[in-house]
Scaffold this active site. Structure first.
Site, PDB file in Angstrom:
ATOM      1  N   SER A   1       0.866  -1.222  -0.028  1.00  9.71           N
ATOM      2  CA  SER A   1       0.193   0.240   0.109  1.00  9.71           C
ATOM      3  C   SER A   1       0.982   1.509  -0.128  1.00  9.71           C
ATOM      4  CB  SER A   1      -0.727  -0.121   1.419  1.00  9.71           C
ATOM      5  OG  SER A   1      -1.677   0.997   1.209  1.00  9.71           O
TER       6      SER A   1
ATOM      7  N   MET B   1      -9.367   8.406  -0.233  1.00  4.46           N
ATOM      8  CA  MET B   1      -9.988   8.338   0.819  1.00  4.46           C
ATOM      9  C   MET B   1     -10.711  10.375   0.402  1.00  4.46           C
ATOM     10  SD  MET B   1      -7.455   7.578   4.235  1.00  4.46           S
ATOM     11  CE  MET B   1      -6.351   5.897   3.801  1.00  4.46           C
TER      12      MET B   1
ATOM     13  N   ASP C   1      -4.932   3.626  -2.461  1.00  2.63           N
ATOM     14  CA  ASP C   1      -6.380   4.217  -1.380  1.00  2.63           C
ATOM     15  C   ASP C   1      -6.590   5.686  -1.521  1.00  2.63           C
ATOM     16  OD1 ASP C   1      -6.427   1.939   0.489  1.00  2.63           O
ATOM     17  OD2 ASP C   1      -4.385   2.265   1.202  1.00  2.63           O
TER      18      ASP C   1
HETATM   19  C1  DX5 Z   1      -6.541   1.950   5.076  1.00  2.00           C
HETATM   20  C2  DX5 Z   1      -6.151   1.657   3.646  1.00  2.00           C
HETATM   21  C3  DX5 Z   1      -4.779   0.462   4.252  1.00  2.00           C
HETATM   22  C4  DX5 Z   1      -3.978   1.061   4.335  1.00  2.00           C
HETATM   23  C5  DX5 Z   1      -3.228   0.020   5.285  1.00  2.00           C
HETATM   24  O1  DX5 Z   1      -8.020   2.271   5.315  1.00  2.00           O
HETATM   25  O2  DX5 Z   1      -6.816   0.839   3.226  1.00  2.00           O
HETATM   26  O3  DX5 Z   1      -5.064  -0.484   2.345  1.00  2.00           O
HETATM   27  O4  DX5 Z   1      -2.847   1.559   3.878  1.00  2.00           O
HETATM   28  O5  DX5 Z   1      -2.235   0.524   6.117  1.00  2.00           O
HETATM   29  P1  DX5 Z   1      -1.419  -0.920   7.201  1.00  2.00           P
HETATM   30  O6  DX5 Z   1      -1.263  -1.994   6.486  1.00  2.00           O
HETATM   31  O7  DX5 Z   1      -0.249  -0.132   7.663  1.00  2.00           O
HETATM   32  O8  DX5 Z   1      -2.212  -1.466   8.474  1.00  2.00           O
HETATM   33 ZN    ZN Z   2      -6.378  -0.399   1.391  1.00  2.00          ZN
END
Ligand code: DX5
Ligand code: ZN
Length: 224
Positions: A15, A44, A42
């Site tokens: 990610s 948001m 990701d």
């Molecule tokens: C959370 C995202 C994830 C995030 C995971 O809202 O959807 O993809 O990047 O990050 P880690 O692996 O650090 O939990």
């Molecule tokens: Zn994600």
């Protein structure tokens, strides 16, 4: 409990949220140089989740920078259907939307396919597996969130394992072949538990980008 059959080889989807945001191209290049084919992106909107991250221009810039990775695009948006075309044109390969917001999900999956991408469907920790059951045949990936989405670096929720197992059992019973992805707090310690519950696609932000030996991390996931 019935054993679940792994349907696909294990794939790591680093990610980019956890990489240096001043050097996203370098983060993507690091992933590619290790021979990892996928990159998790990701998005948001500050509404579906209480945070902001990237947008279509981020994907377009990564493509201009030469990235050929499979862009596994995770839309944490209240109205993702309004942005399908923008993300497809920007270079998304998979577009995963959430079950929770109310919109016409079947129409959104059709639009994702019409734009040359493959659809995925995500569900939050508080959403029961039954919510996605009607759509299992319509998508090529189900994303089980193993943290409340919005922020990287949170702790993995082991209480999501029965949900994973349930969805994997439905996949077996219905002879479907969608990928089963886990996202949130994934580390080398908990990934085998997810694999045993049917997961084949492992998003890792913090654990991958902070790993001392990223090649060993990738090899460990590929060997699951
Ligand atoms: C959370 C995202 C994830 C995030 C995971 O809202 O959807 O993809 O990047 O990050 P880690 O692996 O650090 O939990
Ligand atoms: Zn994600």
């Amino acid at each position: 409990m019935k054993a679940v059959t792994p349907r696909h080889p294990a794939v790591l989807a680093p990610s980019l949220l956890a990489s240096d945001h001043a050097a996203l191209g370098r983060g993507a290049a690091t992933v590619a140089a290790l021979g990892i084919p996928w990159l998790h992106l990701d998005m948001m909107d500050g509404h579906f989740v209480p945070n902001l991250s990237f947008g279509p221009e981020t994907l377009a810039a990564l493509r201009r920078d030469g990235s050929r990775l499979f862009f596994d695009t995770h839309l944490m948006l209240s109205e993702p259907h309004k942005y399908v075309e923008a993300f497809a044109k920007a270079g998304a390969d998979r577009i995963t939307i959430h079950i929770e917001p109310p919109f016409d999900h079947a129409a959104a999956f059709a639009a994702i396919r019409a734009h040359g991408c493959v659809p995925g469907l995500a569900l939050n920790p508080g959403t029961p597996a039954a919510a996605v059951k009607p759509f299992l045949a319509d998508v090529s990936l189900i994303l089980v969130m193993t943290v409340q989405p919005g922020f990287g670096g949170q702790a993995f929720r082991a209480d999501m394992l029965p949900k994973l197992r349930q969805i994997a059992q439905w996949r077996d019973e219905q002879n479907l072949d969608f990928r089963l992805e886990v996202d949130g707090g994934i580390e080398l310690e908990n990934a085998p538990l997810c694999r045993a519950a049917g997961a084949d696609t492992f998003v890792a932000g913090t654990s991958f980008f902070k790993a001392k030996d990223q090649a060993a991390f990738a090899a460990a996931v590929a060997a699951l």
